[in-house]
Design a protein around this motif. Sequence first.
Motif, PDB file in Angstrom:
ATOM      1  N   MET A  74     -28.834-114.970  98.896  1.00  0.00           N
ATOM      2  CA  MET A  74     -27.918-115.006  97.776  1.00  0.00           C
ATOM      3  C   MET A  74     -28.685-115.554  96.574  1.00  0.00           C
ATOM      4  O   MET A  74     -29.310-116.602  96.665  1.00  0.00           O
ATOM      5  N   ASN A  75     -28.621-114.840  95.464  1.00  0.00           N
ATOM      6  CA  ASN A  75     -29.266-115.328  94.261  1.00  0.00           C
ATOM      7  C   ASN A  75     -28.248-116.042  93.366  1.00  0.00           C
ATOM      8  O   ASN A  75     -27.074-116.141  93.711  1.00  0.00           O
ATOM      9  N   LYS A  76     -28.708-116.522  92.213  1.00  0.00           N
ATOM     10  CA  LYS A  76     -27.843-117.325  91.346  1.00  0.00           C
ATOM     11  C   LYS A  76     -26.631-116.525  90.857  1.00  0.00           C
ATOM     12  O   LYS A  76     -25.506-117.039  90.852  1.00  0.00           O
ATOM     13  N   ALA A  77     -26.828-115.267  90.463  1.00  0.00           N
ATOM     14  CA  ALA A  77     -25.714-114.448  89.972  1.00  0.00           C
ATOM     15  C   ALA A  77     -24.665-114.238  91.066  1.00  0.00           C
ATOM     16  O   ALA A  77     -23.453-114.301  90.804  1.00  0.00           O
ATOM     17  N   GLU A  78     -25.124-114.015  92.289  1.00  0.00           N
ATOM     18  CA  GLU A  78     -24.196-113.833  93.412  1.00  0.00           C
ATOM     19  C   GLU A  78     -23.454-115.135  93.716  1.00  0.00           C
ATOM     20  O   GLU A  78     -22.267-115.117  94.028  1.00  0.00           O
ATOM     21  N   LEU A  79     -24.159-116.260  93.608  1.00  0.00           N
ATOM     22  CA  LEU A  79     -23.519-117.558  93.828  1.00  0.00           C
ATOM     23  C   LEU A  79     -22.461-117.816  92.764  1.00  0.00           C
ATOM     24  O   LEU A  79     -21.351-118.264  93.081  1.00  0.00           O
ATOM     25  N   VAL A  80     -22.762-117.525  91.517  1.00  0.00           N
ATOM     26  CA  VAL A  80     -21.795-117.714  90.426  1.00  0.00           C
ATOM     27  C   VAL A  80     -20.560-116.854  90.676  1.00  0.00           C
ATOM     28  O   VAL A  80     -19.426-117.313  90.537  1.00  0.00           O
ATOM     29  N   ALA A  81     -20.765-115.600  91.073  1.00  0.00           N
ATOM     30  CA  ALA A  81     -19.639-114.697  91.342  1.00  0.00           C
ATOM     31  C   ALA A  81     -18.774-115.219  92.486  1.00  0.00           C
ATOM     32  O   ALA A  81     -17.541-115.214  92.399  1.00  0.00           O
ATOM     33  N   LYS A  82     -19.402-115.706  93.540  1.00  0.00           N
ATOM     34  CA  LYS A  82     -18.675-116.234  94.700  1.00  0.00           C
ATOM     35  C   LYS A  82     -17.898-117.495  94.322  1.00  0.00           C
ATOM     36  O   LYS A  82     -16.740-117.669  94.705  1.00  0.00           O
ATOM     37  N   MET A  83     -18.542-118.381  93.548  1.00  0.00           N
ATOM     38  CA  MET A  83     -17.876-119.607  93.116  1.00  0.00           C
ATOM     39  C   MET A  83     -16.698-119.295  92.201  1.00  0.00           C
ATOM     40  O   MET A  83     -15.640-119.916  92.314  1.00  0.00           O
ATOM     41  N   ALA A  84     -16.863-118.338  91.307  1.00  0.00           N
ATOM     42  CA  ALA A  84     -15.785-117.955  90.393  1.00  0.00           C
ATOM     43  C   ALA A  84     -14.603-117.401  91.171  1.00  0.00           C
ATOM     44  O   ALA A  84     -13.441-117.716  90.880  1.00  0.00           O
ATOM     45  N   GLU A  85     -14.892-116.601  92.178  1.00  0.00           N
ATOM     46  CA  GLU A  85     -13.851-116.012  93.018  1.00  0.00           C
ATOM     47  C   GLU A  85     -13.063-117.106  93.755  1.00  0.00           C
ATOM     48  O   GLU A  85     -11.841-117.093  93.789  1.00  0.00           O
ATOM     49  N   LYS A  86     -13.786-118.081  94.310  1.00  0.00           N
ATOM     50  CA  LYS A  86     -13.125-119.151  95.076  1.00  0.00           C
ATOM     51  C   LYS A  86     -12.377-120.142  94.196  1.00  0.00           C
ATOM     52  O   LYS A  86     -11.370-120.700  94.603  1.00  0.00           O
ATOM     53  N   SER A  87     -12.866-120.377  92.968  1.00  0.00           N
ATOM     54  CA  SER A  87     -12.262-121.391  92.107  1.00  0.00           C
ATOM     55  C   SER A  87     -11.213-120.837  91.147  1.00  0.00           C
ATOM     56  O   SER A  87     -10.418-121.602  90.601  1.00  0.00           O
ATOM     57  N   GLY A  88     -11.256-119.527  90.921  1.00  0.00           N
ATOM     58  CA  GLY A  88     -10.336-118.937  89.957  1.00  0.00           C
ATOM     59  C   GLY A  88     -10.807-119.106  88.523  1.00  0.00           C
ATOM     60  O   GLY A  88     -10.086-118.779  87.589  1.00  0.00           O
ATOM     61  N   MET A  89     -12.014-119.632  88.330  1.00  0.00           N
ATOM     62  CA  MET A  89     -12.585-119.798  86.992  1.00  0.00           C
ATOM     63  C   MET A  89     -13.274-118.496  86.583  1.00  0.00           C
ATOM     64  O   MET A  89     -13.556-117.646  87.427  1.00  0.00           O
TER      65      MET A  89
END
Length: 102
Positions: free
Chosen positions: A1-16
């Motif tokens: 997982m790269n940084k862009a994928e991590l950001v997308a996953k975090m955004a999905e889980k947090s609703g941000m």
Amino acid sequence: MNKAELVAKMAEKSGMTKKDTEVALNSFMASVEEALVAGEKVQLVGFGTFETRERAAREGRNPRDPEKKIKIPASKAPVFKAGKGLKEKVNATKVAKSSKKK
């Protein structure tokens, strides 16, 4: 997982939004970096600990010329030590996957 994928996953889980999530992730990384540079330790209970360790000066070999010895200076190295909770989750996943193959 790269940084862009991590950001997308975090955004999905947090609703941000992805933009806000990236700002939060960059802030987290900068804060950990600043703490390590200052010689501090960052402990996230259940997840792990970021810290620095001293590496002693040592003698090594030049990969291009194995006969030639080189001096490697002492340095500090950032390290991450996984916490008990993270280790248990990783090992539980590994066991579940290996038992499915049988």
